[in-house]
Every structure is written in C-alpha cells, then in structure tokens.
Design an enzyme around this catalytic site. Sequence first.
Site, PDB file in Angstrom:
ATOM      1  CG  ASN A 145     -39.620   1.938 -24.619  1.00  0.00           C
ATOM      2  OD1 ASN A 145     -39.881   2.689 -25.566  1.00  0.00           O
ATOM      3  ND2 ASN A 145     -38.429   1.919 -24.031  1.00  0.00           N
TER       4      ASN A 145
ATOM      5  CE  LYS B 179     -36.207  -0.536 -25.975  1.00  0.00           C
ATOM      6  NZ  LYS B 179     -34.951  -1.042 -25.461  1.00  0.00           N
TER       7      LYS B 179
ATOM      8  CG  HIS C  38     -35.288   3.857 -21.581  1.00  0.00           C
ATOM      9  ND1 HIS C  38     -34.145   3.346 -22.149  1.00  0.00           N
ATOM     10  CD2 HIS C  38     -36.178   2.833 -21.517  1.00  0.00           C
ATOM     11  CE1 HIS C  38     -34.345   2.063 -22.429  1.00  0.00           C
ATOM     12  NE2 HIS C  38     -35.576   1.727 -22.054  1.00  0.00           N
TER      13      HIS C  38
ATOM     14  CD  GLU D 200     -32.789   1.827 -25.266  1.00  0.00           C
ATOM     15  OE1 GLU D 200     -33.742   2.408 -25.801  1.00  0.00           O
ATOM     16  OE2 GLU D 200     -32.760   0.591 -25.078  1.00  0.00           O
TER      17      GLU D 200
ATOM     18  CD  GLU E 231     -36.770  -0.295 -18.395  1.00  0.00           C
ATOM     19  OE1 GLU E 231     -37.608  -1.043 -18.892  1.00  0.00           O
ATOM     20  OE2 GLU E 231     -36.147   0.557 -19.045  1.00  0.00           O
TER      21      GLU E 231
ATOM     22  N   GLY F 137     -32.846  -5.618 -23.515  1.00  0.00           N
ATOM     23  CA  GLY F 137     -32.590  -6.051 -24.887  1.00  0.00           C
ATOM     24  C   GLY F 137     -31.524  -7.127 -24.999  1.00  0.00           C
TER      25      GLY F 137
ATOM     26  CB  SER G  54     -34.852  -9.631 -21.265  1.00  0.00           C
ATOM     27  OG  SER G  54     -33.810  -9.010 -21.993  1.00  0.00           O
TER      28      SER G  54
HETATM   29  C1  PEP Z   1     -36.837  -1.245 -22.358  1.00  0.00           C
HETATM   30  O1  PEP Z   1     -36.130  -0.766 -23.241  1.00  0.00           O
HETATM   31  O2  PEP Z   1     -37.500  -0.490 -21.625  1.00  0.00           O
HETATM   32  C2  PEP Z   1     -36.846  -2.690 -22.193  1.00  0.00           C
HETATM   33  C3  PEP Z   1     -37.227  -3.170 -21.053  1.00  0.00           C
HETATM   34  O3  PEP Z   1     -36.423  -3.430 -23.288  1.00  0.00           O
HETATM   35  P1  PEP Z   1     -36.445  -5.038 -23.440  1.00  0.00           P
HETATM   36  O4  PEP Z   1     -37.777  -5.518 -22.924  1.00  0.00           O
HETATM   37  O5  PEP Z   1     -36.260  -5.283 -24.894  1.00  0.00           O
HETATM   38  O6  PEP Z   1     -35.319  -5.552 -22.590  1.00  0.00           O
END
Ligand code: PEP
Length: 250
Positions: A9, A11, A94, A96, A166, A172, A212
Amino acid sequence: MRAKLVAANWKMNGSFSLLDNMLDVLIPYSGEESCQVVICPPNVLLSSLKKAVEGTKIEVGAQNVHTEISGAFTGETSAPLLKECGVQWCIVGHSERRVLFDESDEFIRNKTETLLKHGIRPILCVGESLEQRESGNHEEVVVTQLRKGLSGFAADDQSRCVVAYEPIWAIGTGKTATPEQANSMHSIIRKELESLASSEVAEKIQILYGGSVNVENAKILLTQSEIDGALVGGASLKIDAFPQIVAAGS
Ligand code: PEP
C-alpha cells in the site's frame, strides 16, 4: 492450503521512477515459486504498473474506489475505469479512510459490492484503535467491522474477498502486533467468517496482517498458522525491504 499474499500500500507516496526502480528489483523475486504479490500505487501510476508487470506474477491494486460507477463525484475513481487500467484488487476500509475521510461501515460495504460487481477483488481492512484494545473492546470492534463489511454477499462473492487485520496502533508507528496477538485475532476473524459464510468459504479466505511489517519481523509473522500474508505500508516503498518481505512470504 491458502496461498500467501503480500500487498504493497503505497498510500500517497511514490513516483514513476520509484515504480521503475522497485520493479527492477522486485520482478526477479516474483517468479513461479513466489507468493502472490500485489502493488497498490496512487491511481496515476496504475496503467504504467499494468504494462510493466505483464507476464510476471505481480498483480495490480488500487487504494480506493467510489460506490457509484459514474457521476458528479469530483476527484473520485470508478470501478469500471479501474478495471480498464488493469486493476485486479482494491483496498477498502483502510483505517486512514475510515478516520480521515469519515467512511462508514455501510459505505465500505457498498464499495465492496461495487468492486465485486466489476470483477475486482476487495482487500477489506479491519482493525481497532489503541483505546479500543486497551479497553478490551478490540475483538468486538473487529468482528462488527467484518460483519458489516461483508453483509448480504453470496458465498461466492465472500470467497473472492481478502481480509486485512490492521490494528490502527500498529500502522506507521513501528509498533507491531506480536505474532501471537495477530494470530489470535486472525483466528477470531476466521471463526466469524465461518458463521457469516460457511466453513468452506472461511477456509479459503486469505487473512493478511498489516501494521509496521518490515524485513526483521516479516518471517515470524508470515509463518504463523493463521496469517496468510501481509499488507505493507512504509516498507513497501523501500527497494531494499519490500522484495525481501516478498521473499519471506514465498
Ligand atoms: C498500511 O497503511 O496499510 C500499513 C500497514 O502501514 P505500515 O506498514 O506503514 O504500518
């Protein structure tokens, strides 16, 4: 046996040159023996990605879609147009989008329906906030998101979805769920899928972990019995990391 899937992803990051550079390194990691690989870049890169991965195992994903297929929705992209760009997968729900764009479970469910109607496989994200985990509500939150996100679909359609667990507190932040925490939530998700659909469908649906994921923790996470892959944010933009995460899933 469910195949492993590693999805990137990007983003609102990346560029044409990052795409070229990433694919130069990633394509040799994505041969016959590799796990499934999906890249979800910003929409303007989709057509270039599609062309560049023809004949490879890498698949094309989008990060968002609108519920409607055309109309006065400035800035949005329709499922038929994504399909024309070669999109095979699309992220929905997601955190976000849920938090920053106020997307409701119902809207997310309707996006999922639109994707399924247009032959694009949804990656439905679910996950709790830190506050919800600390107050012990995390299982209920995730199960409710799942139920609402998949409600009213036929078994065949449900089996074309992928779920990504998630936890928001791990996205992040550099804080990963422990393999045990992730595995245990994945078991709860699969149990819920059994009652939502059937044990046959639940057995088929891939459940990814996201939050992460990096080169150091990918192997341990991806070898948990209930973890069928990873949705990777930050590390998916790193040429020296994402191909290695794919290798850990292969
Ligand atoms: C994501 O935004 O789907 C995600 C898992 O981000 P990160 O790996 O940076 O935590």
